[in-house]
Design an enzyme around this catalytic site. Sequence first.
Site, short mmCIF file in Angstrom:
data_model
loop_
_atom_site.label_atom_id
_atom_site.label_comp_id
_atom_site.label_asym_id
_atom_site.label_seq_id
_atom_site.Cartn_x
_atom_site.Cartn_y
_atom_site.Cartn_z
N GLN A 75 21.87 75.36 60.85
CA GLN A 75 21.74 75.96 59.52
C GLN A 75 22.15 74.96 58.43
O GLN A 75 22.89 75.30 57.50
CB GLN A 75 22.58 77.23 59.43
CG GLN A 75 21.94 78.43 60.09
CD GLN A 75 20.73 78.94 59.34
OE1 GLN A 75 20.57 78.72 58.14
NE2 GLN A 75 19.85 79.63 60.04
N SER A 76 21.65 73.76 58.50
CA SER A 76 22.05 72.70 57.58
C SER A 76 21.44 72.88 56.19
O SER A 76 20.21 72.90 56.04
CB SER A 76 21.65 71.34 58.14
OG SER A 76 21.82 70.32 57.19
N ASN A 77 22.29 72.98 55.17
CA ASN A 77 21.81 72.96 53.79
C ASN A 77 21.23 71.60 53.44
O ASN A 77 20.25 71.49 52.71
CB ASN A 77 22.95 73.29 52.83
CG ASN A 77 23.57 74.65 53.08
OD1 ASN A 77 22.86 75.63 53.23
ND2 ASN A 77 24.89 74.70 53.16
#
Length: 334
Positions: A75-77
Amino acid sequence: MHLSRYPRVKLCHAPTPLEKMANLSRQLGGPTLWIKRDDCTGIATGGNKVRKLEFLMGEALARGATHIVTQGAVQSNHVRQTAAVAARLNLKCTAVLEHRIATNDPDYLEGGNVLLDHLMGIAIEHRPGGTDMQAAIEEVGARLAEAGEVPYLIPGGGSNAVGALGYAAVALELLNQANEMGLRIDRIVHATGSAGTQAGLVAGLVALHAQIPVLGIGVRNPKDKQEANVFKLAQATAELLGGPAIPREAVEANCDYVGEGYGIPTNGMAEAVIMLARSEGIFLDPVYSGKGMAGLIDLVRKGNFAPEENIVFLHTGGQVGLFGYSDFLNRAAA
């Protein structure tokens, strides 16, 4: 601090707002709390990585890059914002995602940032937790180079000295805003992870002789490791800027709010997310700014700040990640 010396692609909707959180300040009964809205940087729902990508992509284009390679957690921004900027600049993009959290939750594995990554059509590769992710993107870059591409590798979070220039620029932007408003800033607080945001802020503020301390609320590492990472990168950023040396005492991290580990939700994070939503109509994220605000709220309650102080919380964005934690947050909000 002459930032125009460095290749840069202007991407950010800047200056981002600097707003008083009057309701939250009143509710907590402590110092006056402000929020620097770097969730409003513009591209792909915004976030702090756009600041770093201005300088990273400037260097990439200067080097004739055709393919951007980066990495992050599922879930990398950072991956989401890198994918969006690559699309804007007509560059190909490959992201290597590390499964740092052991979960089969489809919301986490397929929703939130992952959904947006897929919509932008980037190539995605997966690696198990504990992988040497820098080595992983170097392997991908070598493979792309053999195929005739010109790869440009961006570390996790965009956190190298070039990327940290983005937050040296924010130090200048924030001081200009405060001076125009007649606001005395006594401390800046934000979530610190890959170190680039804090390192850039510290390097910029030291170069500007601002005398404003920065407190990073850690989201992954223990205190000694986090401070060492930030200090090393702040030194490298100061050297790149040609600014003064960074005193070790300028780097401070509080890592009491990590919980069980990176990306694993905590009750304090949930309380902070819900409190900001209900008091100020502002959404935090569950991995970074939620834990950062949980730390700030707890420190205010413990009386760590004087009532007359003005504390600026830097919102690093990432609200898209809320949709990857919907079950936990729905239960907390019930």
